[in-house]
Design a protein around this motif. Structure first.
Motif, PDB file in Angstrom:
ATOM      1  N   ARG A 282      16.584   4.018 -30.451  1.00 16.64           N
ATOM      2  CA  ARG A 282      15.259   3.715 -30.985  1.00 16.64           C
ATOM      3  C   ARG A 282      14.544   2.603 -30.220  1.00 16.64           C
ATOM      4  N   PHE A 283      15.309   1.762 -29.509  1.00 16.23           N
ATOM      5  CA  PHE A 283      14.704   0.632 -28.820  1.00 16.23           C
ATOM      6  C   PHE A 283      14.372   0.939 -27.361  1.00 16.23           C
ATOM      7  N   GLY A 284      14.413   2.210 -27.016  1.00 20.33           N
ATOM      8  CA  GLY A 284      13.889   2.637 -25.734  1.00 20.33           C
ATOM      9  C   GLY A 284      14.824   2.475 -24.553  1.00 20.33           C
ATOM     10  N   GLN A 285      14.288   2.819 -23.390  1.00 25.70           N
ATOM     11  CA  GLN A 285      15.014   2.732 -22.133  1.00 25.70           C
ATOM     12  C   GLN A 285      14.464   1.587 -21.293  1.00 25.70           C
ATOM     13  N   VAL A 286      15.181   1.248 -20.252  1.00 23.27           N
ATOM     14  CA  VAL A 286      14.736   0.216 -19.318  1.00 23.27           C
ATOM     15  C   VAL A 286      13.719   0.859 -18.373  1.00 23.27           C
ATOM     16  N   ALA A 287      12.425   0.636 -18.644  1.00 23.71           N
ATOM     17  CA  ALA A 287      11.341   1.251 -17.859  1.00 23.71           C
ATOM     18  C   ALA A 287      11.499   2.762 -17.797  1.00 23.71           C
ATOM     19  N   PHE A 296      19.581   2.906 -21.544  1.00 22.55           N
ATOM     20  CA  PHE A 296      18.946   2.423 -22.765  1.00 22.55           C
ATOM     21  C   PHE A 296      19.052   0.906 -22.865  1.00 22.55           C
ATOM     22  N   ALA A 297      18.006   0.302 -23.429  1.00 17.00           N
ATOM     23  CA  ALA A 297      17.920  -1.165 -23.477  1.00 17.00           C
ATOM     24  C   ALA A 297      18.929  -1.778 -24.442  1.00 17.00           C
ATOM     25  N   PHE A 298      19.252  -1.063 -25.513  1.00 14.75           N
ATOM     26  CA  PHE A 298      20.195  -1.570 -26.516  1.00 14.75           C
ATOM     27  C   PHE A 298      21.583  -1.002 -26.222  1.00 14.75           C
ATOM     28  N   TYR A 299      22.535  -1.865 -25.968  1.00 12.30           N
ATOM     29  CA  TYR A 299      23.915  -1.388 -25.866  1.00 12.30           C
ATOM     30  C   TYR A 299      24.880  -2.443 -26.380  1.00 12.30           C
ATOM     31  N   ARG A 315      16.083  -5.161 -21.332  1.00 16.54           N
ATOM     32  CA  ARG A 315      14.808  -4.494 -21.605  1.00 16.54           C
ATOM     33  C   ARG A 315      13.833  -4.605 -20.437  1.00 16.54           C
ATOM     34  N   PHE A 316      13.810  -5.749 -19.774  1.00 23.06           N
ATOM     35  CA  PHE A 316      12.843  -5.958 -18.688  1.00 23.06           C
ATOM     36  C   PHE A 316      13.503  -5.967 -17.302  1.00 23.06           C
ATOM     37  N   ALA A 317      14.726  -5.485 -17.227  1.00 26.11           N
ATOM     38  CA  ALA A 317      15.470  -5.559 -15.967  1.00 26.11           C
ATOM     39  C   ALA A 317      14.776  -4.805 -14.838  1.00 26.11           C
ATOM     40  N   THR A 323       6.862  -0.204 -11.595  1.00 26.30           N
ATOM     41  CA  THR A 323       7.057   0.337 -12.940  1.00 26.30           C
ATOM     42  C   THR A 323       5.917  -0.061 -13.882  1.00 26.30           C
ATOM     43  N   ILE A 324       5.349  -1.250 -13.678  1.00 29.02           N
ATOM     44  CA  ILE A 324       4.192  -1.654 -14.489  1.00 29.02           C
ATOM     45  C   ILE A 324       2.987  -0.783 -14.153  1.00 29.02           C
ATOM     46  N   GLY A 325       2.836  -0.465 -12.849  1.00 28.56           N
ATOM     47  CA  GLY A 325       1.754   0.427 -12.438  1.00 28.56           C
ATOM     48  C   GLY A 325       1.902   1.813 -13.037  1.00 28.56           C
TER      49      GLY A 325
END
Length: 334
Positions: A282-287, A296-299, A315-317, A323-325
């Motif tokens: 539920r907390f998403g992937q890293v970019a 996934f960001a949560f492990y 999360r922001f690795a 990736t921001i673009g």
């Protein structure tokens, strides 16, 4: 929501209720009152990482807590720096509104809020906002600064009402976006002949345009991203097997039971270099919008004690210029 949103919105509510009577102190009192439910962060000092996940937004974010704390805080405020000309019922309305607004805001994101604790452990979540959304926070933050600098109460009241109205409209807009996303998921999965038992949609970091989608079937999950601005309704999905069998031998552990309850069924398990990891999807992937096969960001390590910063770990690795673009382009529907 994040602490900044609670503080600035709480200050605006404080201005409306008691700004005329105590002036700038209303901002401070409102900011503090709005933050009261987050005293549960203290629990992390003595709870296990998995236990802390359930403690946060638990009993201190319940309707029972609001019912008990509102008269207590009103009683304390009523005796604060007497004499004053603020009626006790005003204090009741003020603190009740602050705490209930906090609880309501926190139901917006994926973490969930235990409104019925301790009688029912269900976590309520509309999944219509990311936990920190600058587009939501910007206006009340600007109004907060104006309230600090401006002296006339009538103008200050108008600014405070503007901030609350903006947040209300933004919240309503996020529900409209959520409804559009739910519709697009149904249309896309039908066109792509994807069958699933349950699904989950929530915004990606810091916006309400690009959404993160999970489709659950009996063996795992389809994961994809889609913008409410996109004209093309086709959604590319990546598939992740649940690998439930890797929990054999661990399932009866207290921390694993807590993780299973917290994840609400959206989890996978993997084994990398002899390290078992439990992922809450539920907390998403890293970019993940740039690579939907991203980790996934949560492990949570099942055979290691290094389990601090569970939700934010990694999360922001992979955040960089590229990736921001990509995030911005996909937000805009490209």
């Amino acid at each position: 929501m994040d602490s900044v949103t609670h503080i600035v919105l709480g200050a605006c509510i404080g201005e409306i209720f008691v700004g005329r009577k105590i002036r700038h102190r209303a901002l401070l009192l409102g900011a503090v009152a709005q933050s009261v439910p987050d005293i549960d962060i203290i629990a992390g000092s003595w709870l296990s990482p998995a236990g802390d996940l359930l403690a946060h937004r638990g009993i201190t974010h319940s309707l029972l807590f609001a019912l008990c704390m509102t008269p207590l805080l009103a009683f304390i405020a009523d005796r604060w720096r007497r004499p004053h000309n603020i009626a006790f019922r005003t204090w009741l309305y003020f603190f009740g509104t602050e705490i209930l607004v906090h609880l309501f805001l926190d139901t917006g994101n994926a973490y969930g809020t235990g409104l019925l604790e301790p009688f029912d452990h269900h976590r309520f979540s509309y999944n219509n906002l990311f936990v920190a959304d600058p587009f939501l926070t910007l206006v009340p933050a600007m109004v907060f600064i104006i309230l600090i600098l401006h002296k006339g109460h009538r103008a200050r009241m108008k600014w405070a009402i503007l901030a609350i109205a903006y947040c209300s409209i933004y919240w309503a807009g996020s529900l409209v976006n959520k409804a559009r996303m739910e519709r697009d998921v149904v249309l896309t999965t039908r066109a792509q002949h994807i069958s699933y038992d349950h699904h989950f949609t929530t915004p990606t970091p810091f916006n309400n345009l690009l959404w993160y989608i999970i489709l659950e079937d009996s063996n795992g999950y389809y994961v994809g991203y889609h913008s409410v601005m996109a004209k093309n309704k086709d959604i590319p999905f990546a598939y992740f097997p649940r690998q439930d069998s890797l929990l054999d031998g661990f399932r009866q552990r207290e921390d694993v039971q807590q993780l299973l309850r917290f994840s609400q069924g959206y989890y996978t398990v993997d084994n990398r270099q002899d390290t078992l990891r439990f992922h809450d999807l539920r907390f998403g992937q890293v970019a993940g919008w740039a690579d939907n096969k991203a980790p996934f960001a949560f492990y949570y390590y099942l055979n290691s004690d290094d389990n601090s910063l569970l939700i934010q770990r990694g999360r922001f690795a992979r955040w960089n210029k590229r990736t921001i673009g990509v995030l911005w382009k996909k937000m805009m529907g490209e």
